[in-house]
Design an enzyme around this catalytic site. Structure first.
Site, PDB file in Angstrom:
ATOM      1  N   LYS A  81       0.870  -1.155   0.017  1.00 52.01           N
ATOM      2  CA  LYS A  81      -0.134  -0.079   0.141  1.00 52.01           C
ATOM      3  C   LYS A  81       1.077   1.250  -0.101  1.00 52.01           C
ATOM      4  O   LYS A  81       2.090   1.089   0.634  1.00 52.01           O
ATOM      5  CB  LYS A  81      -0.846   0.016   1.083  1.00 52.01           C
ATOM      6  CG  LYS A  81      -2.157   0.740   1.162  1.00 52.01           C
ATOM      7  CD  LYS A  81      -3.468   0.073   0.448  1.00 52.01           C
ATOM      8  CE  LYS A  81      -4.513   0.758   0.285  1.00 52.01           C
ATOM      9  NZ  LYS A  81      -5.714  -0.102  -0.231  1.00 52.01           N
TER      10      LYS A  81
HETATM   11  P1  NAD Z   1     -12.941   7.668  -2.249  1.00 53.73           P
HETATM   12  O1  NAD Z   1     -11.789   8.782  -2.070  1.00 53.73           O
HETATM   13  O2  NAD Z   1     -13.557   7.591  -3.576  1.00 53.73           O
HETATM   14  O3  NAD Z   1     -14.125   8.084  -1.174  1.00 53.73           O
HETATM   15  C1  NAD Z   1     -13.931   8.160   0.215  1.00 53.73           C
HETATM   16  C2  NAD Z   1     -15.273   8.729   0.764  1.00 53.73           C
HETATM   17  O4  NAD Z   1     -15.298   8.899   2.151  1.00 53.73           O
HETATM   18  C3  NAD Z   1     -15.776  10.247   0.344  1.00 53.73           C
HETATM   19  O5  NAD Z   1     -16.998  10.221   0.068  1.00 53.73           O
HETATM   20  C4  NAD Z   1     -15.380  11.082   1.339  1.00 53.73           C
HETATM   21  O6  NAD Z   1     -16.030  12.246   1.429  1.00 53.73           O
HETATM   22  C5  NAD Z   1     -15.718  10.064   2.466  1.00 53.73           C
HETATM   23  N1  NAD Z   1     -14.926  10.283   3.856  1.00 53.73           N
HETATM   24  C6  NAD Z   1     -13.619  10.787   4.046  1.00 53.73           C
HETATM   25  N2  NAD Z   1     -13.585  11.062   5.317  1.00 53.73           N
HETATM   26  C7  NAD Z   1     -14.781  10.767   5.850  1.00 53.73           C
HETATM   27  C8  NAD Z   1     -15.185  11.034   7.308  1.00 53.73           C
HETATM   28  N3  NAD Z   1     -14.432  11.312   8.150  1.00 53.73           N
HETATM   29  N4  NAD Z   1     -16.388  10.858   7.491  1.00 53.73           N
HETATM   30  C9  NAD Z   1     -17.320  10.335   6.590  1.00 53.73           C
HETATM   31  N5  NAD Z   1     -16.849  10.158   5.333  1.00 53.73           N
HETATM   32  C10 NAD Z   1     -15.744  10.472   4.979  1.00 53.73           C
HETATM   33  O7  NAD Z   1     -12.291   6.335  -1.651  1.00 53.73           O
HETATM   34  P2  NAD Z   1     -12.756   4.782  -2.098  1.00 53.73           P
HETATM   35  O8  NAD Z   1     -11.785   4.327  -3.044  1.00 53.73           O
HETATM   36  O9  NAD Z   1     -14.049   4.785  -2.246  1.00 53.73           O
HETATM   37  O10 NAD Z   1     -12.329   4.167  -0.610  1.00 53.73           O
HETATM   38  C11 NAD Z   1     -13.142   4.048   0.599  1.00 53.73           C
HETATM   39  C12 NAD Z   1     -12.794   2.965   1.411  1.00 53.73           C
HETATM   40  O11 NAD Z   1     -12.774   1.741   0.719  1.00 53.73           O
HETATM   41  C13 NAD Z   1     -11.115   3.118   2.023  1.00 53.73           C
HETATM   42  O12 NAD Z   1     -11.223   2.394   3.303  1.00 53.73           O
HETATM   43  C14 NAD Z   1     -10.327   2.409   0.970  1.00 53.73           C
HETATM   44  O13 NAD Z   1      -9.295   1.766   1.534  1.00 53.73           O
HETATM   45  C15 NAD Z   1     -11.439   1.087   0.584  1.00 53.73           C
HETATM   46  N6  NAD Z   1     -11.014   0.281  -0.402  1.00 53.73           N
HETATM   47  C16 NAD Z   1     -11.262   0.913  -1.682  1.00 53.73           C
HETATM   48  C17 NAD Z   1     -10.789   0.058  -2.714  1.00 53.73           C
HETATM   49  C18 NAD Z   1     -11.137   0.730  -4.094  1.00 53.73           C
HETATM   50  O14 NAD Z   1     -11.068  -0.061  -5.127  1.00 53.73           O
HETATM   51  N7  NAD Z   1     -11.267   2.038  -4.143  1.00 53.73           N
HETATM   52  C19 NAD Z   1     -10.768  -1.185  -2.566  1.00 53.73           C
HETATM   53  C20 NAD Z   1     -10.690  -1.956  -1.470  1.00 53.73           C
HETATM   54  C21 NAD Z   1     -11.180  -1.108  -0.414  1.00 53.73           C
END
Ligand code: NAD
Length: 451
Positions: free
Chosen positions: A137
């Site tokens: 990561k």
């Molecule tokens: P993203 O940047 O697209 O979205 C993140 C969202 O979280 C946004 O809507 C933001 O406003 C919100 N957010 C941030 N801080 C916040 C808070 N304190 N309270 C409430 N909402 C908050 O990110 P993503 O890619 O959707 O990733 C989200 C989660 O999923 C992360 O934990 C990431 O590690 C995990 N994840 C992502 C993927 C992927 O393919 N993108 C894969 C596996 C896991």
């Protein structure tokens, strides 16, 4: 001079830190004693599973450490002409099952401890899903919302250059995560390709996954993590005789993962009743329209002002009664302080590490089911693997094929975790770890440890 007479009172409640006479932090009063670090949370989860399955002590030693930790401080000339310094990270946890694999996050709170934890979860996730990748990561510690697109490109490209050959299509393959997307991957790809010998350019595009389709991305990668979350929730609903039509759910985080999970669930007849993102929360018990919410938040407007629902603060959001809660934002949202507020039957962990060990224990005591992160959100890395394969074979799979293979992979992992939980009479998070660690243990046992 006594270290205790340095003008500030030691050990005050607001500092939470106490100096010993020799100036070291006392063991009993280190900062964050009440809140373990994220990597310590991973080790707590890991140790529980390792104890239960009696993991070989040598392999336990190896897996509880990361392989490589790369920290790069790099200057960027911004479009305004000034220079800014940035700190970027890439932690490679383990590559015994295949190349290091894991996302890149742009966020002010990214640090070595967080990236270590996220890299370890990638190792367990890939092993659990049965795909030939290890775990890594990375990220840059900054708030990308404060920068123009042109400056984001400069920062991203300079980071990719600084990482240089610490990444590579057969060595370490980044992907999108929080605040990064297909465009960021395209810039990293282009920068990386400009650093390899011309004759290797066309067989190196699998250096990143989650790329735009025309640059070698896979159909279905954008929605893959949310799609995987939905496949897991459908399995749980079937197991618990809960019809998906009318199933109520709430989502925290409405970015890639949260918004896709919401759109797909609503298409199946489930009802989205509350959403929270970084800008605020909204609730509508009659049902929110995910596309409307998305177009509202995409314009960077505060969700608290969304007219399709009523404003809810953080506590009201978490207390919303629903069948399912999908945390899809950041880690450590369900803790000893918040776990009692949840009024749901299932927590489907779309985010990485949303529940800390104390929160986990409370959910279990309260009989709330959990689909653990390393199972629930594995859809993203599974389709990243499909993208990587397509690039290597110079193929392009139809969306139907991607979805069918993703579904089969998720179902297999879900069933295995359920069975192992039953065999060991344990919770599903620990069972998911046991499935992953069993696979890793086998590889080390077969190959041995050199010298
Ligand atoms: P993203 O940047 O697209 O979205 C993140 C969202 O979280 C946004 O809507 C933001 O406003 C919100 N957010 C941030 N801080 C916040 C808070 N304190 N309270 C409430 N909402 C908050 O990110 P993503 O890619 O959707 O990733 C989200 C989660 O999923 C992360 O934990 C990431 O590690 C995990 N994840 C992502 C993927 C992927 O393919 N993108 C894969 C596996 C896991």
């Amino acid at each position: 001079m006594s270290f205790l007479s340095c003008g500030r009172q030691s050990g005050t409640a607001d500092e939470g830190v106490e100096l010993q006479r020799d100036g070291n932090l006392s063991e009993s009063a280190r900062p964050n004693t009440q809140h373990a670090s994220l990597f310590e949370n991973v080790i707590t989860q890991f140790n529980k599973a390792a104890d239960l399955m009696r993991l070989d002590p040598s392999i336990r030693k190896i897996l509880s450490r990361t392989s490589h930790e790369i920290v790069v401080n790099f200057p960027v000339r911004m479009s305004g002409g000034g220079i800014e310094m940035f700190t970027g990270y890439r932690v490679q946890h383990n590559d015994s099952l295949g190349p290091f694999k894991g996302g890149l996050r742009f966020h002010p709170k990214v640090d070595l401890d967080e990236v270590r934890a996220l890299a370890s979860w990638m190792t367990w996730k890939c092993a659990l899903a049965g795909i030939p990748f290890g775990g890594a990561k990375g990220g840059i510690q900054f708030d990308p919302t404060g920068y123009s697109l042109a400056d984001l490109e400069r920062i991203t490209r300079r980071f990719a250059f600084a990482l240089g050959h610490y990444i590579g299509p057969e060595y370490d393959i980044p992907a999108p995560d929080v605040n990064t997307n297909a465009q960021i991957m395209a810039w990293i790809l282009d920068t990386y390709l400009s650093m390899v010998e011309p004759k290797h350019r066309n067989n190196s595009i699998h250096v990143v996954t989650g790329k735009p389709i025309v640059s070698g991305g896979s159909f279905g990668r954008d929605k893959a993590t949310g799609q995987g979350v939905v496949y897991n929730i459908l399995k749980w609903a079937e197991e618990n005789n809960r019809p998906i039509k009318g199933l109520t759910f709430t989502v925290q985080g409405f970015g890639n993962v949260g918004s896709w999970a919401a759109r797909l669930l609503v298409q199946l007849g489930a009802k989205l009743i509350a959403v929270e993102d970084i800008s605020g929360g909204t609730r509508n018990l009659k049902g929110l329209k995910p596309e409307d919410v998305l177009s509202f938040t995409s314009a960077r407007r505060s969700l608290a002002k969304y007219s399709g629902g009523q404003f809810v603060d953080h506590i009201m959001f978490l207390k919303t009664k629903a069948d399912v809660f999908i945390p899809a934002a950041l880690e450590r949202q369900i803790t000893a302080d918040t776990a009692d507020w949840l009024d749901v039957s299932l927590v489907a962990e779309a985010a990485n590490g949303p529940t800390d060990p104390a929160g986990d224990a409370i959910l279990q005591d309260r009989g709330i089911d959990i689909i653990p992160d390393i199972l629930c959100n594995a859809g993203g890395v599974v389709v990243s693997y499909f993208e990587w394969l397509q690039n290597k074979r110079r193929e392009s799979w139809e969306l139907e094929k991607v979805d069918a293979r993703l579904q089969a992979t998720m179902h297999k992992a879900y069933d295995r975790v359920r069975d192992v939980a039953g065999e060991h009479n344990t919770d599903r998070r620990t069972a998911a770890y046991i499935v992953a660690l069993t696979r890793l243990e086998k590889v080390y046992t077969e190959r041995g440890i050199f010298p």
